[in-house]
Scaffold this active site. Structure first.
Site, short mmCIF file in Angstrom:
data_model
loop_
_atom_site.label_atom_id
_atom_site.label_comp_id
_atom_site.label_asym_id
_atom_site.label_seq_id
_atom_site.Cartn_x
_atom_site.Cartn_y
_atom_site.Cartn_z
CD GLU A 298 0.38 2.11 2.37
OE1 GLU A 298 -0.11 1.36 1.49
OE2 GLU A 298 0.80 1.66 3.46
CD GLU B 254 -2.29 -3.53 5.27
OE1 GLU B 254 -2.40 -4.77 5.21
OE2 GLU B 254 -1.96 -2.83 4.30
#
Length: 532
Positions: free
Chosen positions: A252, A145
């Protein structure tokens, strides 16, 4: 800095892993993706679920390889959960991915109190120790991220610099030096249906690619993006990434849809083939699968009792290439139907779960009026072996039967018949309870997930409020599936717009992350739940 080695304490584990790998050099045969050119994997906690090998053939630790979980206290390494995942992967021939080296969340709290020089030394040591301890790691989320989660200590890695992302480049350089045989990946959320963010992500990737530092792209594909996409949008997004000429890994994936079995099934049937069949995608990892143990309520695919939700039944058939029409065997007959409790407006039913050669997808609930006569008609479907029939008139008698269904449309014979009568008078209304679970903790923080809110009343509630007390010095730094406010040490968690309505006997969940002073191992207390 204390000199540590990742080899200490691993010799026996490595020997056992090598021995197991020799015995199990080929992947176990049960997984849906066995023999396929792509894997379908999942995450693990501090241990590997007993039924993991039934479904998955790739492992990513959900929290156990995050720096804050491993080194919550400086120079004290906790590799337990990571070892369990790595050893299981080695023994079964699965790909093991390390998640993650550098991330602006769940890092050790003590790191921010160091000088930049000290931080840099600790970062390099952290990466070196991980690479030494897990030499057969298949891939690593080097930076997680980079766009969405700010990194408080990026200056130790060179800061933004001339490229705007020098700190990311430096992290990959350190990883390449220490883990030369692992695939180095970057990982991000929110790029799936946001082209401007995706363009920023592509810019970072191109900076790494130009330097020979990156081997693949991770797209998280969480429900808050994927639930709002269809297959066409997925394909358009993947075509965009394919222009970078790098492998893409769905890292994910989870899906909630509208929270129902039917909604989750429909969304999987729509978008999953878009991922699976795209030539740029080389593997898919789901972010949890056991109902009640995933980070977001509603994403689970298998109950703790082993019952598969319809989306899981379909997913297995789709990935393995099985044709639902080939299955003509109906589920076993539900047994032991009883009505253990009643109110003036509801009747609760329970029965022994059916079994099926592929998987039970649900139950049809049938009802007839009175103690005899009349016709049984279907009034509802249930996904588990219990059901509460609400909205009934007081002092009224009904008969019930249930039958099981599977993904191929096969229907079992009906169960035994049970007769039940609602009570006289008004109902007792709604009420709720809360049960918090510590998902993971380290010396300077912890994650409570799920904090499960259950409707303990006999009527549907449309909102709930949970309060609890934080120990002194503890600070909430993030929450999900709740509107959370803090006054002093008192925390009030109210339902989010999507999870306020809970049927009688039903439940929902929320979660939060807390930072705490180093060495303070206290946890929140005095939880209460109230509903209007």
């Amino acid at each position: 800095m204390t000199i540590r080695t990742a080899v200490t304490g691993r010799i026996l584990s490595i020997v056992l892993s090598l021995g197991a790998a020799a015995l199990f050099a080929q992947p176990a045969l049960a997984q849906m993706a066995n023999g396929k050119p792509k894997f379908v994997g999942n995450v693990t906690g501090n241990s590997v679920p007993a039924n993991f090998n039934t479904y998955w053939n790739q492992i990513t630790p959900e929290n156990a390889t995050k720096w804050g979980s491993v080194e919550g206290t400086r120079n004290q390494m906790n590799w337990g959960g990571a070892d369990a995942a790595y050893d299981h992967a080695q023994a079964n021939g699965y790909k093991f991915k390390f998640h993650t080296f550098v991330w602006g969340s769940q890092f050790p709290g003590w790191l921010t109190g160091l000088t930049q020089q000290q931080q840099r030394a600790e970062i390099e040591e952290w990466i070196r120790l991980a690479c030494e301890r897990y030499p057969n790691t298949w891939a690593i989320d080097v930076v997680n991220e980079p766009i969405k989660t700010a990194l408080p200590w990026k200056a130790a890695l060179g800061g933004d610099g001339a490229t705007g992302w020098d700190w990311v480049i430096t992290a990959f350089q350190i990883a390449r030096q220490n883990c030369p045989n692992a695939k180095l990946l970057i990982n991000e959320y929110g790029t799936e249906n946001d082209p401007p963010v995706r363009n920023t992500y592509k810019n970072i990737i191109n900076l790494l690619k130009a330097r020979g530092l990156i081997d693949g792209i991770g797209i998280q594909a969480h429900y808050f993006n994927i639930d709002n996409m269809n297959r066409s949008a997925v394909t358009t997004m993947l075509n965009d990434y394919a222009t970078l000429a790098l492998d893409v890994w769905v890292s994910e994936l989870d899906i909630v849809a509208n929270g129902s079995d039917a909604g989750q099934l429909a969304k999987y049937q729509d978008v999953f083939p878009g991922f699976w069949e795209h030539s740029a995608v080389k593997g898919i990892t789901l972010w949890g699968y056991i109902v009640g143990q995933t980070w977001r309520d509603g994403t689970g695919l298998v109950t703790t009792g082993g019952q598969e939700r319809p989306a899981m039944v379909w997913l297995k058939q789709y990935v393995s290439g099985a044709t639902p029409g080939d299955d003509t065997q109906p589920p076993s007959v539900p047994a032991g139907l009883t009505a253990p409790s009643t109110t003036s407006s509801s009747i609760s039913l329970t029965w022994t779960a059916s079994t099926d050669n592929v998987g039970v997808t649900g139950y049809q609930v049938l009802r007839a009026p009175g103690t005899s006569g009349g016709t049984f008609t279907q009034i509802a479907t249930a996904t588990s072996n219990s059901f509460v029939n609400t909205g009934l008139a007081a002092d009224t008698t009904f008969r019930y039967q249930v039958r099981a269904t599977d993904a191929a449309g096969n229907v079992s014979a009906v169960s035994n018949t049970v007769t039940a009568t609602t009570q006289t008078g008004g109902g007792t209304g709604g009420g709720c309870s809360v049960a918090p679970t510590v998902q993971t903790q380290w010396q300077t923080g912890y994650v409570i997930e799920p904090a499960r809110v259950t409707n303990t009343g006999t009527a549907t509630i449309n909102s709930w409020t949970v309060t609890f007390t934080l120990p002194a010095g503890h600070t909430v730094i993030g929450s999900w599936n709740t509107a959370l406010t803090v006054s002093g040490q008192t925390v009030t968690a109210r339902n989010a717009p999507h999870n306020g309505t809970v049927a009688a006997g039903g439940n929902t969940a929320f979660g939060f992350q807390v930072s705490r002073p180093n060495g303070n191992t206290q946890l929140p207390s005095d939880y209460t739940c109230a509903s209007p």
